[in-house]
Design an enzyme around this catalytic site. Structure first.
Site, PDB file in Angstrom:
ATOM      1  CD  GLU A 139       0.075 -18.379  79.478  1.00  0.00           C
ATOM      2  OE1 GLU A 139       1.154 -18.683  78.927  1.00  0.00           O
ATOM      3  OE2 GLU A 139      -0.001 -17.555  80.401  1.00  0.00           O
TER       4      GLU A 139
ATOM      5  CD  GLU B  19      -0.392 -18.919  84.404  1.00  0.00           C
ATOM      6  OE1 GLU B  19       0.646 -18.270  84.157  1.00  0.00           O
ATOM      7  OE2 GLU B  19      -0.675 -19.993  83.832  1.00  0.00           O
TER       8      GLU B  19
HETATM    9  O1  AHR Z   1       3.480 -19.328  85.698  1.00  0.00           O
HETATM   10  C1  AHR Z   1       4.537 -19.520  84.819  1.00  0.00           C
HETATM   11  C2  AHR Z   1       4.082 -19.696  83.383  1.00  0.00           C
HETATM   12  O2  AHR Z   1       3.530 -18.491  82.931  1.00  0.00           O
HETATM   13  C3  AHR Z   1       2.982 -20.689  83.148  1.00  0.00           C
HETATM   14  O3  AHR Z   1       3.452 -21.986  82.977  1.00  0.00           O
HETATM   15  C4  AHR Z   1       2.351 -20.209  81.884  1.00  0.00           C
HETATM   16  O4  AHR Z   1       0.994 -20.513  81.810  1.00  0.00           O
HETATM   17  C5  AHR Z   1       2.617 -18.722  81.882  1.00  0.00           C
HETATM   18  O5  AHR Z   1       3.154 -18.299  80.694  1.00  0.00           O
END
Ligand code: AHR
Length: 502
Positions: free
Chosen positions: A176, A295
């Site tokens: 990110e 994610e």
């Molecule tokens: O999964 C939780 C968080 O969400 C992770 O650390 C990050 O990559 C995202 O913002």
């Protein structure tokens, strides 16, 4: 009185979207909250093995059958020194983790994690730190993990008790990096350049690895999709996948709108594909960029509680969303959406695996149990392998606060030719009516229904607890297939898995 609506589904085994890459059912373990410590690892737990890993948790992970686990973050990785987590434990430093304001004891690091994942037949998607660190530390880690011997870092690994290289295949270039919350946040151009240089040297150390470059941290970032376009301009030929991240929630308590949020995921995937193909056209490149949705999940229940967590302790209760039945339905819709894009989404990671926005919860010194979202994921992972078929749906529609023309029927079909099994995954989004679905399966001569599993509950807010897994799949009456036509009834607000075999 219960009402019934009608819908139809047409599937033909010759009309294919693509093969499901097993990595579609990946997961994610971050050094965050109680995911690692008190999650997968708790040396004093009664079920712990000689290495300290909880076997009750390991058994539940086996049920999910995850072939790939992204590690060690997440936001955590952007401040992580991988060297802290290898070698003799007594020499490993305890550090401040600035991303989650916790203490990291470094009891678990690269070698322990890779061993644990492999014991569960999972590969590791290793994320390198491109926040505070750069190409040099990234190539060092590839050398440490993948080079056989006779170099500084490979011999260091050997001296740590791992004579064989880990041969990690999938690597990610940071996390990110578009987000201002990220340690070492960069502009798209800055990130594209550094990621490109890291990619080059990582592949020079091991040309067999595959690389994931960071796309946006969500489709609603102001820099989306300019970020993707700029980053890919710099790195297109060096990488194999572009990442996507999305989290969903129902803070407004509006079930009709909530279950339509998978359409947002669908639109996001389409926009990212369009952006990748735009850069490909600009570059006159024959290469097709695939996607890693590394994610995705529901995340909102714990946000308020997290603001009250005491900082600078080891393994605090962070991001511990307790999922309810409606969350399981949305997760079902999200899985269907990912499968519909199996031609381009090759990797996807449910975030995360244990305790932290996770399908598995644990209690310290206590039991481990399956959250509601465990079930749609486990069933998709078990039966959603093979070829995704074009599933032509005709369904009643409805409108909600943010969406219009939302089909009540969300469905996809996966054909496992090898085992001669056709699986239909379907959600009925309608909160009042059953759906009577007429399925046209005329190309599946000789197949017959073998299972109809249903996840339904009159209480949308019901959760699973350590003592009662109230939400779990039940068998429904088998539908009848006659001359290629099958009529199946989907209960209001239900997740369904219908399997046909020979
Ligand atoms: O999964 C939780 C968080 O969400 C992770 O650390 C990050 O990559 C995202 O913002």
């Amino acid at each position: 009185m219960a009402t019934v609506k009608r819908a139809s589904l047409l599937v033909d085994k010759s009309y294919r979207i693509g093969e499901v890459d097993p990595r579609m059912y990946g997961s994610f373990v971050e050094h965050l909250g109680r995911c690692v410590y008190e999650g997968i690892y708790e040396p004093n737990h009664s079920s712990a093995d000689t290495k300290g890993f909880r076997q009750d948790v390991a058994n539940l992970v086996r049920e999910l059958n995850v072939p790939l686990i992204r590690y060690p973050g997440g936001n955590f990785v952007s401040g992580y020194r991988w060297e802290d987590g290898v070698g003799p434990r007594e020499k490993r430093p305890q550090r401040l983790d600035l991303s989650w304001r916790t203490l990291e004891p470094n009891e678990i690091g690269t070698n322990e994690f890779v061993e644990w994942a492999r014991s569960l037949k999972a590969e590791v998607n290793m994320v390198v730190n491109l926040g505070t660190r750069g190409p040099e530390e990234a190539r060092d880690l590839v050398e440490y993990c993948n080079h056989p011997s006779r170099s500084y870092f490979s011999d260091l690994r050997r001296s740590h008790g791992y004579p064989e290289p880990h041969r990690i295949h999938t690597w990610s270039l940071g996390n990110e990096m578009d987000g201002p919350w990220q340690i070492g946040h960069k502009t798209a151009y800055e990130y594209g350049r550094v990621a490109c240089e890291a990619a080059k040297v990582m592949k020079w150390v091991d040309p067999h690895i595959e690389l994931v470059v960071c796309g946006s941290s969500s489709g609603v970032m102001p820099t989306f999709p300019e970020w993707e376009s700029t980053v890919l301009e710099e790195i297109y030929e060096q990488v194999d996948y572009l990442s996507l991240h999305s989290y969903f929630g129902n803070p407004e308590n509006d079930i009709k709108n909530y279950l339509a949020k998978s359409l947002q995921m669908d639109q996001y995937i389409r926009s990212v594909i369009a952006t990748c193909d735009f850069v490909r056209a600009k570059k006159r490149s024959p290469k097709i960029m695939n996607l890693s949705f590394d994610e995705w999940n529901v995340w909102y229940h714990s946000r308020e509680a997290d603001t009250k967590v005491e900082p600078w302790i080891v393994a605090p209760h962070l991001l511990e969303d307790v999922y309810n039945f409606e969350d399981a339905l949305l997760v079902g819709c999200l899985l269907i959406t990912l499968l519909k894009h199996a031609d381009r989404v090759r990797i996807a990671c449910l975030a995360q695996l244990v305790n932290v926005i996770a399908p598995i919860m644990t209690e310290k010194n206590g039991p481990a149990w399956r959250q509601t979202i465990f079930y749609p994921f486990a069933q998709a992972s078990a039966y959603g392998r093979g070829t995704v078929l074009v599933s032509v749906v005709s369904s009643p529609v409805y409108d909600s606060k943010d969406f219009s023309n939302i089909p009540c029927l969300e469905a996809v079909s996966v054909h496992n030719e090898q085992d001669s099994v056709l699986t239909i995954f379907a959600v009925n989004r309608d909160n009042k009516s059953s759906l009577e679905v007429e399925c046209d399966l005329r190309s599946f001569n000789g197949y017959k229904p073998v299972e109809h599993s249903v996840l339904a509950n009159p209480d949308l807010k019901v959760t699973n607890t350590r003592d009662n897994e109230a939400v779990n799949p039940r068998s429904a009456k088998l539908p009848i297939l006659d001359e290629g036509r099958m009529e199946v009834i989907l209960a209001p607000l239900s997740w369904n898995v219908i399997r046909l075999g020979k």
